[in-house]
Design a protein around this motif. Structure first.
Motif, PDB file in Angstrom:
ATOM      1  N   LEU A   1      31.713  47.957  46.757  1.00 22.07           N
ATOM      2  CA  LEU A   1      33.052  48.807  46.350  1.00 22.07           C
ATOM      3  C   LEU A   1      33.904  48.183  47.315  1.00 22.07           C
ATOM      4  O   LEU A   1      33.971  49.001  48.328  1.00 22.07           O
ATOM      5  CB  LEU A   1      32.556  50.021  46.414  1.00 22.07           C
ATOM      6  N   PRO A   2      34.565  47.190  46.966  1.00 24.08           N
ATOM      7  CA  PRO A   2      35.765  46.866  48.001  1.00 24.08           C
ATOM      8  C   PRO A   2      36.893  47.990  47.999  1.00 24.08           C
ATOM      9  O   PRO A   2      37.161  48.655  47.191  1.00 24.08           O
ATOM     10  CB  PRO A   2      36.404  45.585  47.457  1.00 24.08           C
ATOM     11  N   ALA A   3      37.615  48.016  49.561  1.00 28.85           N
ATOM     12  CA  ALA A   3      38.703  48.992  49.669  1.00 28.85           C
ATOM     13  C   ALA A   3      39.691  48.039  50.053  1.00 28.85           C
ATOM     14  O   ALA A   3      39.759  47.304  51.055  1.00 28.85           O
ATOM     15  CB  ALA A   3      38.062  49.992  50.766  1.00 28.85           C
ATOM     16  N   TYR A   4      40.755  48.294  49.249  1.00 28.00           N
ATOM     17  CA  TYR A   4      42.162  47.681  49.832  1.00 28.00           C
ATOM     18  C   TYR A   4      43.107  48.669  50.359  1.00 28.00           C
ATOM     19  O   TYR A   4      42.907  49.804  50.274  1.00 28.00           O
ATOM     20  CB  TYR A   4      42.708  47.133  48.528  1.00 28.00           C
ATOM     21  N   ALA A   5      44.065  47.891  51.167  1.00 28.35           N
ATOM     22  CA  ALA A   5      44.907  48.862  52.157  1.00 28.35           C
ATOM     23  C   ALA A   5      45.902  49.579  51.037  1.00 28.35           C
ATOM     24  O   ALA A   5      46.281  50.694  51.412  1.00 28.35           O
ATOM     25  CB  ALA A   5      45.845  47.959  52.904  1.00 28.35           C
ATOM     26  N   THR A   6      46.159  49.047  50.011  1.00 25.86           N
ATOM     27  CA  THR A   6      47.292  49.662  49.024  1.00 25.86           C
ATOM     28  C   THR A   6      46.897  49.444  47.637  1.00 25.86           C
ATOM     29  O   THR A   6      46.135  48.577  47.280  1.00 25.86           O
ATOM     30  CB  THR A   6      48.578  48.933  49.072  1.00 25.86           C
ATOM     31  N   VAL A   7      47.463  50.358  46.631  1.00 27.55           N
ATOM     32  CA  VAL A   7      47.292  49.957  45.399  1.00 27.55           C
ATOM     33  C   VAL A   7      47.754  48.727  44.727  1.00 27.55           C
ATOM     34  O   VAL A   7      46.970  48.057  44.007  1.00 27.55           O
ATOM     35  CB  VAL A   7      47.884  51.342  44.409  1.00 27.55           C
ATOM     36  N   ALA A   8      48.578  48.241  45.430  1.00 26.13           N
ATOM     37  CA  ALA A   8      49.209  46.966  44.795  1.00 26.13           C
ATOM     38  C   ALA A   8      48.419  45.905  45.485  1.00 26.13           C
ATOM     39  O   ALA A   8      48.236  44.918  44.460  1.00 26.13           O
ATOM     40  CB  ALA A   8      50.811  46.696  45.541  1.00 26.13           C
ATOM     41  N   GLU A   9      47.724  45.914  46.562  1.00 26.21           N
ATOM     42  CA  GLU A   9      46.695  44.913  46.656  1.00 26.21           C
ATOM     43  C   GLU A   9      45.739  44.883  45.882  1.00 26.21           C
ATOM     44  O   GLU A   9      45.161  43.752  45.376  1.00 26.21           O
ATOM     45  CB  GLU A   9      46.496  45.048  48.142  1.00 26.21           C
ATOM     46  N   ALA A  10      45.170  46.138  45.539  1.00 28.48           N
ATOM     47  CA  ALA A  10      44.108  46.245  44.652  1.00 28.48           C
ATOM     48  C   ALA A  10      44.227  45.805  43.242  1.00 28.48           C
ATOM     49  O   ALA A  10      43.538  45.160  42.635  1.00 28.48           O
ATOM     50  CB  ALA A  10      43.598  47.649  44.469  1.00 28.48           C
ATOM     51  N   GLU A  11      45.329  45.883  42.718  1.00 32.31           N
ATOM     52  CA  GLU A  11      45.975  45.670  41.487  1.00 32.31           C
ATOM     53  C   GLU A  11      46.206  44.052  41.513  1.00 32.31           C
ATOM     54  O   GLU A  11      45.530  43.601  40.609  1.00 32.31           O
ATOM     55  CB  GLU A  11      47.358  46.233  41.239  1.00 32.31           C
ATOM     56  N   ALA A  12      46.715  43.448  42.466  1.00 39.95           N
ATOM     57  CA  ALA A  12      46.826  41.906  42.536  1.00 39.95           C
ATOM     58  C   ALA A  12      45.294  41.593  42.650  1.00 39.95           C
ATOM     59  O   ALA A  12      44.903  40.311  41.906  1.00 39.95           O
ATOM     60  CB  ALA A  12      47.352  41.651  43.970  1.00 39.95           C
ATOM     61  N   ALA A  13      44.347  41.966  43.205  1.00 39.99           N
ATOM     62  CA  ALA A  13      42.900  41.412  43.229  1.00 39.99           C
ATOM     63  C   ALA A  13      42.427  41.566  41.753  1.00 39.99           C
ATOM     64  O   ALA A  13      41.643  40.768  41.362  1.00 39.99           O
ATOM     65  CB  ALA A  13      42.153  42.072  44.380  1.00 39.99           C
ATOM     66  N   GLY A  14      42.758  42.601  41.030  1.00 42.95           N
ATOM     67  CA  GLY A  14      42.375  42.741  39.524  1.00 42.95           C
ATOM     68  C   GLY A  14      42.922  41.577  38.708  1.00 42.95           C
ATOM     69  O   GLY A  14      42.181  41.216  38.065  1.00 42.95           O
ATOM     70  N   GLY A  15      43.930  40.885  39.224  1.00 44.07           N
ATOM     71  CA  GLY A  15      44.601  40.115  38.433  1.00 44.07           C
ATOM     72  C   GLY A  15      43.936  38.765  38.645  1.00 44.07           C
ATOM     73  O   GLY A  15      44.031  37.936  37.840  1.00 44.07           O
TER      74      GLY A  15
END
Length: 120
Positions: free
Chosen positions: A104-118
């Motif tokens: 269950l990875p945790a990213y610092a920001t929503v934008a970072e999480a979105e980029a990882a999804g891409g």
């Protein structure tokens, strides 16, 4: 002076391939059933990548963590990837200590999480 208690809430939006779900309030024994029902509903909406924005989550105890793991398991079983964004330092520590940060990875920001999804 006591801080105001924020009523539990879940609000979602779609951004590209991601479903962004903003989780607000305290995640504990009392609120876990509410969050579980709402988050499972959001996961069932069809996006294959779900970011849980925890920026408005003021507290998460073991019951909240257990609920998050249950959400992850249900999502994983249906091919949905769930990640966290904007977690508190205490939740990040719980994820690390329990070894859950691997699933269950945790990213610092929503934008970072979105980029990882891409990239997935």
């Amino acid at each position: 002076m006591e801080s105001a208690i924020v009523e539990p809430s879940v609000d979602a939006s779609v951004s590209g391939i991601c479903r962004i779900v903003r989780v607000a309030g305290e995640m504990d024994y009392e609120s876990a059933p509410f969050f579980r029902a709402r988050l499972l509903g959001e996961i069932a909406e069809g996006q294959r990548y779900v970011v849980l924005d925890m920026s408005a989550t003021s507290f998460c105890d073991s019951a909240g963590l257990n609920m998050l793991v249950g959400i992850w398991r249900e999502a994983y079983a249906t091919g949905v990837v769930v990640v966290l964004a904007c977690v508190t330092s205490s939740l990040r520590r719980m994820l690390s200590i329990t070894g859950l940060s691997d699933v269950l990875p945790a990213y610092a920001t929503v934008a970072e999480a979105e980029a990882a999804g891409g990239r997935s």
